[in-house]
Design an enzyme around this catalytic site. Structure first.
Site, mmCIF file in Angstrom:
data_model
loop_
_atom_site.group_PDB
_atom_site.id
_atom_site.type_symbol
_atom_site.label_atom_id
_atom_site.label_comp_id
_atom_site.label_asym_id
_atom_site.label_seq_id
_atom_site.Cartn_x
_atom_site.Cartn_y
_atom_site.Cartn_z
ATOM 1 N N GLY A 1 0.833 -1.204 0.000
ATOM 2 C CA GLY A 1 0.000 0.000 0.000
ATOM 3 C C GLY A 1 0.864 1.249 0.000
ATOM 4 N N ALA B 1 0.175 6.169 5.014
ATOM 5 C CA ALA B 1 0.936 5.282 5.886
ATOM 6 C C ALA B 1 2.007 4.541 5.095
ATOM 7 C CB ALA B 1 -0.001 4.301 6.586
ATOM 8 N N GLY B 2 1.610 3.904 4.005
ATOM 9 C CA GLY B 2 2.553 3.106 3.229
ATOM 10 C C GLY B 2 3.627 3.941 2.567
ATOM 11 N N SER C 1 -16.108 18.206 2.482
ATOM 12 C CA SER C 1 -15.267 18.282 3.675
ATOM 13 C C SER C 1 -16.004 18.803 4.899
ATOM 14 C CB SER C 1 -14.077 19.184 3.409
ATOM 15 O OG SER C 1 -13.422 19.437 4.608
ATOM 16 N N ARG D 1 -18.494 13.762 14.157
ATOM 17 C CA ARG D 1 -19.179 13.190 12.997
ATOM 18 C C ARG D 1 -20.337 12.269 13.350
ATOM 19 N NH1 ARG D 1 -13.816 12.080 9.283
ATOM 20 N NH2 ARG D 1 -13.545 14.292 8.805
ATOM 21 N N HIS E 1 -17.608 6.452 5.535
ATOM 22 C CA HIS E 1 -16.456 7.252 5.171
ATOM 23 C C HIS E 1 -15.137 6.634 5.622
ATOM 24 C CE1 HIS E 1 -13.930 10.631 4.546
ATOM 25 N NE2 HIS E 1 -13.732 10.837 5.814
ATOM 26 N N GLU F 1 -5.188 3.345 8.334
ATOM 27 C CA GLU F 1 -6.590 2.944 8.511
ATOM 28 C C GLU F 1 -6.720 1.423 8.628
ATOM 29 O OE1 GLU F 1 -9.219 4.512 5.518
ATOM 30 O OE2 GLU F 1 -10.988 3.607 6.422
#
Lengths: 653, 250, 229
Positions: free
Chosen positions: A57, A61-62, A301, A347, A418, A442
């Site tokens: 990925g 992160a990756g 957003s 949220r 989401h 994630e």
């Protein structure tokens, strides 16, 4: 009553007796990470080049992990399913990234960011992880600015911030409405620098389909070349999984069409625990679905809630156009219900409030599944130019999709799936229960508890990749001596055969239902029964319906083409096969968690005001599920001991 | 709301890089005008699958116009007739009943056709590898506010940095030049103090790489700017050239 | 040769721009010189005097001519080579090609630079053979060259331009030249990295007009000569 339903009642969920250990270092919360860093074992520079690390990925992160590990001298092999790593779905994040810089002098601090995140996650995250996240947040901003990320600035040349939900300070850094893109391109550029230095070997158009475990340690992966269909194997001393979330289990979500759970799920099937799969976030401000052909939902957003006001007509019979409804006949329900936070509630709170007014019949349009997000007063107050500077591209995007201009009439919005807080279980080192399998971003479950605050996903992805994994992976490698492995090992052969067999069997079904139809069917069940509000009955219902779709999938799938060239239908089918299994586990997890917390809302457990009612006595744990072939998964529990924070009822009023 | 149109599609189909392709003709009836172009192709693919024909391969991911995955040429224009819009954001309301749409992949020698409308734009990575970065290791950054950048400069750098790498510039250029893509990155970095340091080495190396990958030379048709989903200006190309001249003169 | 090929495409465009702008300036000088055709008595006296004046520089004039030839050569070779590369960069062509409009500056002229360029090059060779290297007539003016004989280019012009085919050839070539200059003028600045929102808007909008004016300016001569004959 079906066999499955019979297997459901609580007593039949097998719970493992030994508790899971998150391996949090001891000591004071504020010192844990620095203590860890000073006490961990190091790999000397000459030895680093002997280690091959496989990164799967290339999102935030990756990308950041690949770049950083390569800079340290490890041999990194990075894999992505796209034609270039720059397309990972982190790119679509709009609003911003949190950091406790306190540049605004409004009382922010690491402690406050930590508290906001813990509270926002409704006390279902691991304290030490969250504190570390808040701690390294400031370094992320420094790193990104140094890379040339063009964050928004004020006229003095200093960085500027905006506010996001769940916080009373302005700590969100942003690059117009394209923050994710700019941060990703920053990480990507660092990565490309290492590719040029041959420190990273880049593999594009490759999809990870299996994890190889040798002597109990993660030692390799099996990938399919998406262009040629060739099954390939790669060996390494550690695997870093950064494959993102599983929101597409709902079919309609804000995730990219290619976002999938397959890499993570195949690790799960090899023994990695899946933690809190039922914690899925619904984002309140998305463009409502327009019809049956809708292929995905587009997020608007959260930053829009800084200046936009959410409302519906007071009366459900009021069908006048928005501009003919006077203020007195409008219900600004978020401001009414949550005066302290107003439109900027977290949220989950916002999404449920919107659902509630729509359930009351006050929703807009033919579907009744939309509310207004109105900028009229902000445009009056700040001027059109100002609003356009802040949100111009979002407004344009909205107009492109709907054909209506938010400058002239309010947006219509509705919640959509989401983000998934759940993911593979990891300890403080971001390592799963399989030694050598690290999970970042994630794809892991670690930092957001039961609900993620806005602008925290980018923060976590980059924190894990830039500032956590370079330390913890070194500690792992230094503490574990490993023999060299070859991809001719039996484990690889078996896996390759297995992967090929699975693809072949998909191609041989010759039924009549397309992948898209079946995915829509799964999505509808997930959204209706395992969505924003869940009940024991709805979940039991889901647990009965999902296996039916699974049956249909394996017996009636219509899949065209072959396995030895680019075949999107085959890719999607294999991913759907995993989503079907994951969906079932999500329902199971939600069924088990008989409380409401954060985004997980069980209607049976709510306060008199309709807020989630936690049960800390019984459910202050992380559910980590172990896969058992052809049987019900086993539940392992990691108790959440809050040493430094007092668990309280969240209150955004 | 539920208005719909009928279309005739002429779609390029090609098995893989080695084989040659040709056009296939499909009729699409009652296409709702509120759906996107890719959703229209989704419907086509559903129909084809039901008829026992392999669906048309096309790439897409975010379907929000930011990832740069989707893209093909509709009636001779990359990303279709709507300015500043990727095909995933192009809605059918911009077409008329009875239209014939010729759909071709992005064509350029460095973009290999993977299948049908899918092309591999990995050559863009090679250009970035040649210098499209700031040479800084993780953890070396000074405090973010120690680098002052004027608002206008930051905004201009952003305009250049907004590139999504979709390749429409190359696809639309009569010379298949990657000048807009390459210059957008060069220009983004040279407008910031962090990136300025490596300006000379970067521009030379990236321009050479762009040639080496087999892209053509920019001869200022400006078609790239017109089809760019992010409206990236050919000003960036001028910046790149100025920077290259500077790197030679100095 | 290899070192020429190695020069980056951007630098090649800079070479094309610099030579292009120089040739553009040459055309203007040439055009101004041509005005002498319309002045003086008897007709052609000023023109022949001007030609003699240029030739009187001797070796310097030759150097200037060779320099000009060099600029043409460099412009043409670089452009042809670039076009070859450009052609290779898209081996399979589009079935449909179109103009995106909006901010695009792609025109019939911009896409046919190599065609107009080659035609203009052929025209130039013809033009040089016709006049510079054409039949050498002499004439005598008391006020020019101290009454010694000078070349009577004016006679050559009147002879050549009395043919409808020659005039037609000039008309076609100069029309194509106007297209070439139309894209070439503004494009040279862009190739040199000279861009400004206003500057580029102005140069682009006057570019095609300038090309047209220059071509018309040249075209007046064959038409005028043909007319008075």
């Amino acid at each position: 009553m079906s066999i499955l339903k019979a297997a459901l009642p609580e007593k039949d969920i097998v719970t493992h007796v030994t508790k899971l250990d998150g391996k949090t270092p001891g000591g004071d919360l504020h010192d844990k990470w620095s203590k860890y860093k000073s006490e961990m074992k190091l790999v000397n520079p000459a030895n680093k080049r002997k280690y091959n690390i496989l990164v799967v990925g290339t999102g935030l992160a990756g990308g950041s992990a690949s770049a950083t590990l390569a800079e340290l001298g490890y041999n990194v092999k990075t894999f992505c399913i796209q034609d270039t790593p720059r397309r990972a779905h982190s790119i679509a994040a709009q609003g911003g990234i949190n950091a406790a810089k306190n540049y605004q002098n409004d009382g922010d601090s690491v402690q406050r960011l930590f508290m906001d995140t813990i509270k926002g996650g409704d006390y279902r995250a691991r304290e030490a992880n969250v504190y570390r996240l808040a701690e390294v947040s400031t370094n992320i901003i420094d790193q990104c600015v140094a890379q040339g990320v063009p964050f928004a600035r004020d006229y003095g040349g200093l960085l500027t911030n905006r506010s996001f939900g769940g916080a009373q300070v302005s700590r969100t850094f942003y690059a117009r409405g394209q923050t994710g893109q700019q941060l990703l391109l920053g990480a990507y550029s660092s990565m490309m620098r290492q590719v040029a230095k041959k420190q990273i070997e880049l593999y594009t158009n490759k999809e990870m389909l299996d994890l190889i475990i040798i002597d109990g340690k993660a030692r390799g992966i099996v990938v399919r070349d998406l262009k040629t269909g060739k099954i390939e194997t790669h060996t390494g001393e550690a695997v870093v999984l950064c494959s993102g979330g599983y929101g597409n289990v709902f079919f309609l979500s804000t995730n990219g069409k290619n976002s999938n759970a397959t890499a993570a799920w195949r690790c799960h099937k090899k023994g990695a625990f899946m933690a809190n799969p039922c914690f899925t976030q619904i984002h309140p401000t998305c463009i409502p679905a327009s019809g049956e052909y809708q292929s995905k939902l587009t997020l608007m957003s959260e930053s829009l809630r800084n200046d936009g006001r959410v409302w519906v007509p007071k009366s459900e019979d009021d069908k006048r156009p928005s501009d003919e409804i006077p203020d007195s006949d409008r219900d600004y329900f978020l401001e009414r219900m949550y005066p302290a936070y107003g439109n900027l509630v977290p949220r989950d709170v916002g999404s449920r409030a919107i659902k509630r007014v729509c359930d009351e019949g006050r929703g807009l349009g033919a579907t009744g599944r939309a509310v207004y997000l109105d900028f009229a007063s902000a445009i009056d107050r700040l001027g059109k130019k100002n609003i356009s500077d802040k949100y111009g591209n979002l407004f344009d995007m909205y107009e492109t999709i709907t054909g209506e201009s938010p400058y002239n009439m309010p947006m219509r919005i509705y919640p959509a799936i989401h983000y998934t807080m759940g993911g593979l279980w990891v300890d403080y080192d971001c390592m799963s229960n399989i030694p050598g399998l690290f999970v970042l971003g994630e794809a892991n479950f670690s930092d957001h508890g039961a609900n993620r605050l806005g602008a925290s996903a980018l923060m976590q992805g980059l924190a894990d990749g830039y500032f956590v994994i370079p330390y913890t992976i070194g500690n792992y490698l230094a503490n574990n001596s490993m023999d060299a492995v070859s991809d001719t090992a039996e484990e690889f052969k078996e896996s390759v055969d297995e992967v090929k067999k699975k693809n072949d069997s998909l191609l041989k079904i010759n039924g009549s239902s397309t992948v898209l139809e079946l995915h829509r069917e799964l999505g509808a069940v997930m959204w209706d029964l395992v969505g924003m509000a869940r009940t024991k009955e709805s979940l039991a219902d889901a647990l009965e319906k999902i296996p039916q779709i699974k049956d249909k999938f394996w017996n009636d799938l219509n899949l065209m083409g072959g396995g030895d060239n680019l075949n999107k239908s085959l890719e999607n089918a294999a991913r759907l096969a995993d989503f079907l299994e994951l969906g079932e586990l999500m329902a199971m997890d939600a069924y088990d968690r008989e409380e409401s917390c954060g985004a997980h809302f069980r209607e049976e457990y709510q306060t008199s005001e309709g807020e989630p009612l936690r049960n800390d006595e019984k459910f202050a744990y992380v559910s980590a599920w172990e896969y058992v072939p052809n049987s019900t998964s086993i539940l392992h529990k990691e108790d959440l001991d809050y040493e430094f924070v007092e668990m309280t009822q969240r209150n955004y009023k | 709301m539920s208005k719909s149109i009928n279309l005739k599609l002429q779609v390029w189909r090609q098995e893989n890089e080695e084989t040659s392709g040709d056009f296939h003709y499909y009729s699409m009836n009652e296409v709702p005008v509120d759906i996107s172009f890719l959703e229209m192709l989704d419907i086509l693919n559903e129909n084809l699958t039901k008829e026992g024909v392999e669906p048309v391969s096309f790439d897409s991911d975010c379907r929000e116009g930011i990832c740069g995955t989707c893209g093909f040429v509709i009636n001779g224009i990359a990303h279709g007739p709507q300015a500043k819009t990727t095909v995933c954001q192009l809605h059918m309301r911009h077409f008329n009943d009875g239209d014939t749409l010729v759909i071709e992949p992005f064509r350029a020698t460095p973009f290999k056709i993977v299948r049908d409308l899918v092309v591999d734009r990995g050559s863009f990575d090679k250009i970035i590898q040649a210098g499209g970065y700031v040479s800084i290791n993780t953890g070396n950054g000074p405090d973010a506010n120690s680098i002052l950048i004027g608002k206008d400069d930051a905004e201009e750098a952003f305009d250049s940095a907004a590139c999504i790498g979709c390749g429409a510039c190359v696809a639309s250029c009569p010379n298949a030049s990657a000048a807009l893509f390459t210059s957008a990155k060069i220009s983004h970095l040279l407008q910031l103090p962090q990136g300025k340091v490596e300006e000379r080495a970067r521009v030379k190396s990236m321009v050479d790489k762009m040639d080496e990958e087999g892209f053509g030379a920019c001869s200022n048709h400006g078609e790239c700017e017109a089809v760019c989903p992010k409206g990236i200006s050919i000003k960036n190309i001028a910046n790149m050239r100025r920077s290259l001249i500077k790197s030679i003169v100095k | 040769m290899t070192s020429f090929i190695k020069v980056s495409s951007v630098l090649k465009k800079i070479i094309i721009a610099v030579t292009g702008i120089s040739l553009f300036l040459f055309l203007i000088v040439h055009l101004l010189g041509n005005i002498t055709i319309f002045t003086g008595s008897p007709p052609g006296r000023d023109f022949n005097a001007y030609a003699h004046f240029l030739e009187s520089f001797g070796i310097l004039f030759t150097i200037a001519e060779l320099g000009l030839l060099g600029f043409f050569g460099l412009h043409i070779i670089t452009a042809l080579y670039t076009n070859l590369v450009n052609f290779k960069s898209r081996k399979s062509r589009y079935a449909v090609s179109s103009f995106a409009g909006g901010k695009s500056k792609k025109t019939v002229a911009s896409t046919s630079m190599v065609i107009t360029g080659v035609v203009v090059m052929a025209f130039l060779i013809w033009h040089v053979l016709q006049f510079r290297l054409g039949p050498y007539y002499e004439t005598i003016y008391s006020s020019v060259n101290n009454g010694e004989p000078v070349r009577d280019l004016y006679r050559l012009i009147t002879e050549e331009f009395s043919s409808i085919w020659v005039v037609l050839g000039y008309t076609i070539s100069l029309t194509l030249l106007s297209l070439h200059l139309g894209h070439g003028f503004w494009s040279s600045f862009q190739s040199l990295g000279i861009y400004g929102k206003t500057f580029t808007r102005i140069t682009y909008s006057v570019s095609y007009l300038l090309g047209l004016i220059i071509s018309l300016g040249f075209l007046v001569i064959p038409l005028y000569i043909f007319w008075i004959n």
